[in-house]
Write a protein that holds these residues in place. Structure first.
Motif, short mmCIF file in Angstrom:
data_model
loop_
_atom_site.label_atom_id
_atom_site.label_comp_id
_atom_site.label_asym_id
_atom_site.label_seq_id
_atom_site.Cartn_x
_atom_site.Cartn_y
_atom_site.Cartn_z
N MET A 1 -12.46 40.20 15.14
CA MET A 1 -11.94 38.91 15.57
C MET A 1 -13.07 37.89 15.73
SD MET A 1 -9.58 37.90 18.86
CE MET A 1 -8.63 39.36 18.69
N ILE A 2 -14.21 38.33 16.20
CA ILE A 2 -15.37 37.44 16.32
C ILE A 2 -15.78 36.94 14.94
CG2 ILE A 2 -17.83 37.38 16.89
CD1 ILE A 2 -17.12 39.40 19.19
N ALA B 1 -13.23 34.43 13.58
CA ALA B 1 -13.35 33.11 14.21
C ALA B 1 -14.49 32.31 13.59
CB ALA B 1 -13.57 33.27 15.71
N PHE B 2 -15.64 32.93 13.42
CA PHE B 2 -16.78 32.18 12.89
C PHE B 2 -16.67 31.92 11.39
CE2 PHE B 2 -18.70 33.24 16.94
CZ PHE B 2 -19.34 32.06 17.25
N LEU B 3 -16.12 32.87 10.64
CA LEU B 3 -15.94 32.65 9.20
C LEU B 3 -14.83 31.63 8.93
CD1 LEU B 3 -16.25 36.28 7.78
CD2 LEU B 3 -17.97 34.45 7.74
N GLY B 4 -13.83 31.59 9.78
CA GLY B 4 -12.72 30.67 9.58
C GLY B 4 -13.00 29.26 10.06
N PHE C 1 -25.45 43.00 14.59
CA PHE C 1 -24.52 42.86 13.47
C PHE C 1 -23.31 42.03 13.89
CE2 PHE C 1 -20.73 44.34 11.21
CZ PHE C 1 -21.08 44.00 9.92
N ILE C 2 -22.85 42.21 15.09
CA ILE C 2 -21.69 41.45 15.57
C ILE C 2 -22.10 40.00 15.82
CG2 ILE C 2 -20.03 41.25 17.45
CD1 ILE C 2 -20.90 44.55 17.41
N TYR C 3 -23.24 39.81 16.46
CA TYR C 3 -23.71 38.46 16.75
C TYR C 3 -24.15 37.71 15.49
CZ TYR C 3 -23.61 39.51 21.74
OH TYR C 3 -23.22 39.84 23.01
N ALA C 4 -24.37 38.41 14.40
CA ALA C 4 -24.74 37.76 13.14
C ALA C 4 -23.62 36.85 12.64
CB ALA C 4 -25.09 38.80 12.08
N ALA C 5 -22.42 37.02 13.18
CA ALA C 5 -21.31 36.13 12.83
C ALA C 5 -21.63 34.68 13.19
CB ALA C 5 -20.02 36.57 13.53
#
Length: 171
Positions: A53-54, A57-60, A128-132
């Motif tokens: 979901m994170i 949100a950032f890719l969208g 990896f998650i924060y790389a979003a």
């Protein structure tokens, strides 16, 4: 050449979002079914779905920006002359560009600082998650730059038969 890059970027961005949302839905649905039919659940399902979901949100956010889906106050540039409106929209584009560049840098630093931490259930690196964040802000910058000319000159966002600004903002 730029037009082909732009179409490819938008298509890749959309398909990545579709695949992430689909995977997230399958994981959550499977977990709910297992919980109610067997009494057991998938240990990692909630964590992985949250991380997806994170990323969604950032890719969208870049696509939402492209189609005018973010919150905006446009009364001022609609009430003034064409020349003043273009100047206001130029300042908006410059301000957003500066913000996206700063946030890409700051969030990249944050990713670097969390490179040794990992998640509880899956042992995935937190970085990896924060790389979003840097990926998302960089995508927002690219999408903004691709629509900047038409936005500044005409005050219009990108148009699509599949989605409009109101729909993009409500996703």
């Amino acid at each position: 050449m730029l037009d082909r890059f732009e179409r490819g970027l938008v298509a890749a961005n959309r398909w990545l979002l579709i695949l992430l949302l689909l995977a997230m839905a399958v994981i959550i649905f499977t977990n709910v079914v297992l919980r109610y039919t067997t009494g057991d659940s998938i240990i990692w399902a909630e964590e992985v779905a949250r991380h997806m979901m994170i990323w969604v949100a950032f890719l969208g956010a870049g696509l939402a920006l492209r189609f005018g889906g973010h919150v905006a106050i446009d009364n001022l540039h609609r009430a003034v002359s064409t020349r003043a409106a273009r100047a206001i929209r130029s300042v908006v584009v410059l301000g957003l560009s500066a913000f996206f560049i700063f946030m890409t840098y700051a969030s990249s630093d944050y990713v670097w600082r969390t490179r040794f931490q990992s998640t509880a259930a899956t042992d995935i690196p937190i970085s990896f998650i924060y790389a979003a964040m840097p990926v998302g802000f960089l995508l927002m910058l690219v999408h903004l730059l691709l629509i900047a000319r038409s936005y500044i000159l005409e005050g219009e966002f990108e148009r699509s038969e599949e989605i409009d600004g109101e729909t993009a903002g409500s996703l």
